[in-house]
Write an enzyme that holds these catalytic residues in place. Structure first.
Site, PDB file in Angstrom:
ATOM      1  N   THR A 113       2.899   0.210  -7.428  1.00 50.09           N
ATOM      2  CA  THR A 113       1.640   0.792  -7.881  1.00 50.09           C
ATOM      3  C   THR A 113       1.816   2.141  -8.553  1.00 50.09           C
ATOM      4  OG1 THR A 113       1.373   1.529  -5.635  1.00 50.09           O
ATOM      5  CG2 THR A 113       0.036  -0.326  -6.340  1.00 50.09           C
ATOM      6  N   THR A 189       6.165   0.665  -2.129  1.00 54.02           N
ATOM      7  CA  THR A 189       6.504   1.346  -0.879  1.00 54.02           C
ATOM      8  C   THR A 189       6.966   0.402   0.223  1.00 54.02           C
ATOM      9  OG1 THR A 189       4.168   1.281  -0.287  1.00 54.02           O
ATOM     10  CG2 THR A 189       4.983   3.310  -1.271  1.00 54.02           C
ATOM     11  N   ASP A 190       6.549  -0.860   0.162  1.00 52.32           N
ATOM     12  CA  ASP A 190       6.809  -1.763   1.292  1.00 52.32           C
ATOM     13  C   ASP A 190       8.300  -1.930   1.593  1.00 52.32           C
ATOM     14  OD1 ASP A 190       4.154  -2.036   1.590  1.00 52.32           O
ATOM     15  OD2 ASP A 190       4.057  -4.200   1.202  1.00 52.32           O
ATOM     16  N   LYS A 267       8.974   3.363   6.277  1.00 53.32           N
ATOM     17  CA  LYS A 267       7.517   3.388   6.127  1.00 53.32           C
ATOM     18  C   LYS A 267       6.921   3.156   7.512  1.00 53.32           C
ATOM     19  CE  LYS A 267       3.755   1.369   3.407  1.00 53.32           C
ATOM     20  NZ  LYS A 267       3.358   0.395   2.404  1.00 53.32           N
TER      21      LYS A 267
END
Lengths: 438, 641
Positions: A113, A189-190, A267
């Protein structure tokens, strides 16, 4: 009647301005007399004019002049009149000058994103494909640095695969070797932690920082964390660090970013800006107006950055849970060349599995679901039995880092004793022999 | 022509067009999370954020967004107990609250609007900080409704913004308690033709909203915005008109403001005025100044910068709608504290108001002491002509330049006439500049919320509420109360409780408690908010069972409230325990015995004076009707003895 059929029938296209005519039974009022009531039952023709948007099922989606999207149900009687064909997109033009004496940053985009922008007509979010487009979403970047940008791939974070890590490592080295002062890798980010670990093992003698950066709020939003994270990352190009790191928000406020070591970052929240934490060590440093380092780090290397991208892909990461069956576990052992277990507590699994581990011909590495802390398999008998059966203690490595490291190690050697040695010794900051109390 | 027609004619000539936008909070938890929709006085912690304008692919940034960004403000958000990660923009929105959606569907049906088949929530870019995300989530639910002959253009469901608390050191401080409260937004077409009609339509929408019983009540739960335009003027949106009564005055004041701007435009065109964009650094003129404001700012490394406004002399500072005020409004929005302009400084040829010696804006400082000499120097430095005005600001260089550029662009607009803009209503019914009219590019789909399908059956199932007029009529007929009482019960929101009670108790008494007794108690500064349905039921029940007389209602309720006790105890404490008929008889007999002579003399006519006497002793202890009938009987008996 399906939307796409109707659209085809009237030769309309998404983006066209259309008039939509449907017959509707709108006004079935109750028997209470409204003063302003027009009639009790009326068949009226609903007319909506707007831009045709991607539609689904029996609903046509229109963007009205006032900016709102609405969905209108269609049937056989519905008509579409194209009022105006869609306009061709005008490309963005912006001259980017070379800034003398400013660092050169190579931006290698992987998707995600961050570094994307929104098409306000359709609402679709596109990745920024060129430096020009990126400059558009974060203008400060090209005002302070010489930015080269390329899109290596455009995938969702969860679709990341080990072959992409190898491509990324090669591209990174090549950019550093052709003069980049820093590499910024916008990443979903995952799975950012996996990629950062992989790059940490594959890249040697780094001549500049390799910075993974992501955003937890997409960059089409005014509140996005993307620009701050990107600008923080870019500021590292002026420092002497030569490591693979991740740079993300330090807290929910837009006040500072943290520099996390690529093998230690995880994360830890599904949605917060400050989701990324360094586990089992302090972050390397903090970036606000200045860069403050909290601990030692490797400095930029002189010479050339090297790549070692040999890895074994057939490695699995298994999360132990009460009741995990020997059959399931055995399947994993038989179908992989290496296995990392996220065990309970100090590094345990049910004693039912110990025999399988003993008979396994592959390295099995133990890490902890606790994430925080070190495995120690000498404390309880199950741990001792596991050690006797040949399990390799993963020290204070994150399960994901241990998993990536095992892939890398298996790419280097097949000898069990070498594997055991490499897995238990620190290579690139993924293991520490002592953990300080915070 | 009568007076009304004359008035209508006047507005017709002006080309007056008014549209309304009503925002009403709905009575449910927040729109996209389960936090309570309640404001609180305290907050738990603060977070700091910044917002950036986003750009569309065509490269056009929304002009309102750019202007906010120019202010380069950062925001402090006070997080309260009524907030979760959703309002802090740290978690995606949950699905829209069903009660809120239903409330909007009901209203849409009431105004006979076309309800969409699928609802899409949109992100409306707002980067003044009032939304942590930088956008407000809003959905269009229905279009083309009608109230009388005014068209309802749109009915929307959206989330309320955060509450602005203060501005401090470059931060705007917001509290997040209000953020996310569901709002219904009703926008009329510019069909309204007179200021008075605007008020009437707003009132009507208000009553219809209250009739749904799905909206919040009280101050701050409803907000009215006006769109006003006149011929040769422009559409101006006025936000936050405080109450319905002030609507006509706000409109009148906006009409005169626009007329004044049109007049300035005409004058400027006569003078063939043009705006030059040069900014003059005139700090050196003020090196030894006596002006306190300038002195302090210069000590803080500020600069005095000025601009020339060709042809604007005399137009900045006179009349009620001073153009200087317009400029001040703009720079205030840009974060500047104030400005000086030539029409209000001493001895400038065109100055008329120098005696007042005031800053043109919000900060009144009578002794600012800029001298004639200094003004003369400014004139020379900027090479001003007699028709030219100047504006100076004293601030840090970049802030000052930013402010002056904003003034220049506003001055440019005034050659063209009235700019379209958003203004804020002030308590005196004038307005001040807020931001430019938002462009159309500011909305795109909220991809985190799936579209909501609206089935026809669901809409058919919605039962429309009884409108207030109908309810009042029905109350009068069914319960034999006066029109005025019925109207008050409905208007004050007692209608539902009233209908509940009259199933068991006498309507006139129930109505009297709501409309007379409770207000009476309130006047004595008792906390009537503690009076609830259960408490009233106890009281009505005791009354019905003759435990006390209706004349004692006030005293009993009062006692219950102040001593926090039940009805039985209150009856005891007030000594209003009802007397049996026998006891009443004996009291009356005793009095008659004392006044025997009087009764004999006056006969039947003794009733009225004696009734007063009896009531003095018996008020509240027995029903007045019973007392009077016993008294009548006893007098009769005595007379016929």
């Amino acid at each position: 009647m399906r939307a796409e059929v109707l659209i085809k029938k009237f030769k309309a296209e998404y983006g066209d301005e259309i008039e939509l005519l449907t017959e509707k039974n709108y006004t079935k009022l109750s028997n209470i007399e409204f003063q302003h009531k027009i009639s009790t039952e009326k068949l009226s023709v609903a007319e909506f004019t707007g831009v045709l948007m991607p539609s689904h099922n029996d609903i046509i989606t229109l963007k009205l002049k006032n900016g709102y999207n609405i969905g209108v149900k269609i049937d056989e009687k519905t008509k579409i009149v194209v009022v105006k064909k869609k306009e061709k997109k005008i490309g963005m033009l912006r001259n980017i000058k070379h800034l003398k004496g400013k660092p050169v940053i190579s931006l290698i985009s992987t998707g995600g994103t961050i570094a994307s922008y929104v098409d306000y007509r359709t609402g679709a979010v596109h990745p920024a494909l060129t430096a020009e487009e990126l400059a558009f979403s974060v203008p400060e970047l090209t005002e302070k640095y010489n930015v080269k940008a390329k899109v290596l791939f455009s995938i969702l974070s969860e679709d990341m695969k080990s072959e992409y890590w190898r491509k990324l490592a090669k591209e990174t080295a090549s950019e550093l070797n052709s003069g980049a002062d820093a590499i910024i890798i916008p990443h979903g980010t995952d799975t950012m932690g996996y990629t950062s670990a992989a790059l940490s093992f594959m890249l040697k003698n780094l001549t500049g920082p390799v910075i993974l950066v992501g955003s937890q709020r997409s960059s089409d939003r005014p509140s996005s964390d993307a620009s701050m994270n990107l600008l923080s990352a870019a500021s590292l190009s002026e420092s002497d660090i030569g490591e693979v790191v991740a740079v993300m928000h330090g807290e929910t406020s837009d006040t500072y970013s943290l520099i996390h070591r690529g093998t230690r970052v995880r994360k830890m929240h599904s949605s917060r800006r400050d989701a990324f934490k360094s586990i089992n060590e302090k972050p390397i440093g903090k970036i606000d107006e200045n860069i403050t380092f909290f601990q030692d780090y490797r400095k930029r290397n002189k010479g050339k950055t090297e790549v070692n991208d040999k890895i074994e892909e057939k490695v699995a990461l298994i999360y132990f849970y009460p009741g995990l069956t020997p059959e399931f576990f055995d399947y994993a052992v038989k179908n992989n060349k290496g296995l990392v277990i996220a065990g309970t507590g100090l590094g345990h699994v049910s004693s039912d599995l110990i025999e399988i581990i003993r008979n396994a011909k592959i390295p099995i590495v133990m890490s902890s679901q606790c994430l925080n802390g070190r495995v120690n398999m000498n404390v309880y008998s199950t741990g001792r039995d596991l050690l006797n059966a040949g399990a390799i203690p993963g020290e204070d490595m994150l399960p994901e880092t241990a998993f990536v490291k095992l892939m890398y190690v298996l790419g280097q050697t097949k000898k069990m004793e070498e594997i055991r040695k490499m897995m238990t010794e620190n290579m690139v900051g993924e293991i520490s022999s002592r953990t300080a109390i915070d | 022509m009568n007076k009304e027609e004359l008035k209508l004619n006047k507005y017709e000539k002006l080309g007056l067009k008014i549209g309304l936008e009503i925002h009403q909070q709905l009575d449910s938890s927040k729109l996209f999370c389960e936090c309570p929709s309640k404001l609180v006085d305290e907050y738990d912690y603060e977070i700091v954020r910044g917002l950036r304008p986003t750009q569309s692919e065509l490269g056009d940034v929304d002009r309102a967004a750019v202007e906010e960004a120019q202010k380069k403000l950062r925001f402090k958000y006070q997080v309260t107990e009524n907030n979760c990660l959703v309002e802090t923009d740290e978690e995606p929105p949950h699905e829209p609250n069903k009660n809120a959606v239903n409330a909007v569907l009901m209203f849409s049906k009431m105004v006979n609007a076309k309800i969409v088949d699928e609802i899409y929530f949109m992100r409306k870019i707002v980067i003044d900080g009032s939304n942590t995300s930088g956008f407000q989530r809003t959905a269009l639910i229905a279009v083309d409704g009608k109230i009388d002959d005014v068209k309802i253009q749109t009915v929307c469901l959206e989330e309320d913004a955060a509450r602005k608390i203060s501005e401090e050191n470059g931060f705007v401080v917001y509290r997040l308690d209000r953020l996310g409260i569901p709002l219904i937004e009703i926008a009329t077409a510019p069909d309204i033709k007179t200021p008075e009609q605007a008020k009437e339509v707003a009132e009507k929408i208000g009553t219809m909203l209250r009739a749904t019983k799905k909206v919040k009540r009280g101050i701050g739960t409803i907000r009215q915005d006006l769109n006003v335009s006149i011929k040769d003027g422009a559409r101006v949106e006025i936000k936050g008109v405080q109450d319905l009564k002030s609507i006509p005055d706000v409109v009148e004041k906006e009409i005169s403001r626009q007329l004044r701007l049109i007049e300035i435009k005409n004058k400027l065109n006569e003078r063939k005025a043009k705006i030059s964009h040069e900014i003059f650094d005139i700090t050196m003129i003020f090196e030894k100044t006596e002006c306190k404001i300038i002195k302090t700012m210069l000590e803080k490394n500020g600069k005095v910068l000025g601009i020339k406004l060709n042809g604007l002399s005399g137009l900045l500072g006179d009349g009620e709608n001073r153009f200087g005020k317009e400029l001040a409004g703009r720079v205030k929005a840009a974060g500047l504290k104030g400005l000086f302009h030539s029409d209000e400084l001493p001895n400038f040829p065109a100055s008329k108001t120098h005696k007042s010696m005031q800053l043109v804006n919000w900060e009144v400082c009578p002794n600012y002491g800029i001298t004639e000499n200094e003004v003369e120097e400014i004139r020379k430095n900027m090479k001003l002509d007699v028709n030219d005005a100047f504006v100076i600001v004293v601030e840090k260089d970049n802030i000052a330049r930013n402010g002056l550029n904003i003034i220049l662009s506003r001055a440019e607009e005034c050659i063209k006439g009235v700019p379209e803009e958003v203004r804020r209503a002030l308590p005196d019914n004038t307005t001040e500049y807020m931001r430019p009219m938002p462009g159309a590019a500011r909305m795109y789909p909220e991809t985190d919320i799936p579209p909501v399908r609206v089935k026809k059956e669901e809409i058919d199932k919605i039962k429309l509420p009884e409108l207030f007029d109908e309810k009042i009529k029905r109350f009068v007929e069914a319960y034999k109360i006066s029109f005025e009482s019925a109207k008050q019960l409905v208007a004050q929101g007692y209608d539902e409780m009233f209908e509940g009670f009259v199933k068991k108790y006498e309507p006139k008494i129930v109505s009297r408690v709501f409309l007379n007794i409770i207000p009476e108690i309130e006047k004595e500064e008792k906390d009537v908010s503690r009076i609830d349905e259960k408490m009233l039921d106890e009281v009505f029940n005791a009354l019905k069972n003759g435990r006390f007389a209706k004349e004692g209602l006030t005293a009993v309720l009062c006692s219950m409230l102040t001593s926090n006790i039940g009805v039985e105890e209150a009856i005891k404490n007030t000594g209003l325990g009802g007397l049996s008929e026998k006891e009443v008889e004996s009291v009356i007999e005793k009095i008659l015995e004392e006044k025997k002579e009087f009764v004999k003399e006056k006969g039947k006519n003794a009733f009225a004076p004696l009734m007063g006497l009896v009531m003095k002793k018996l008020r509240g202890k027995a029903d007045g009707k019973i007392i009077s009938s016993i008294l009548k009987r006893k007098i009769k008996e005595m007379v016929s003895e």
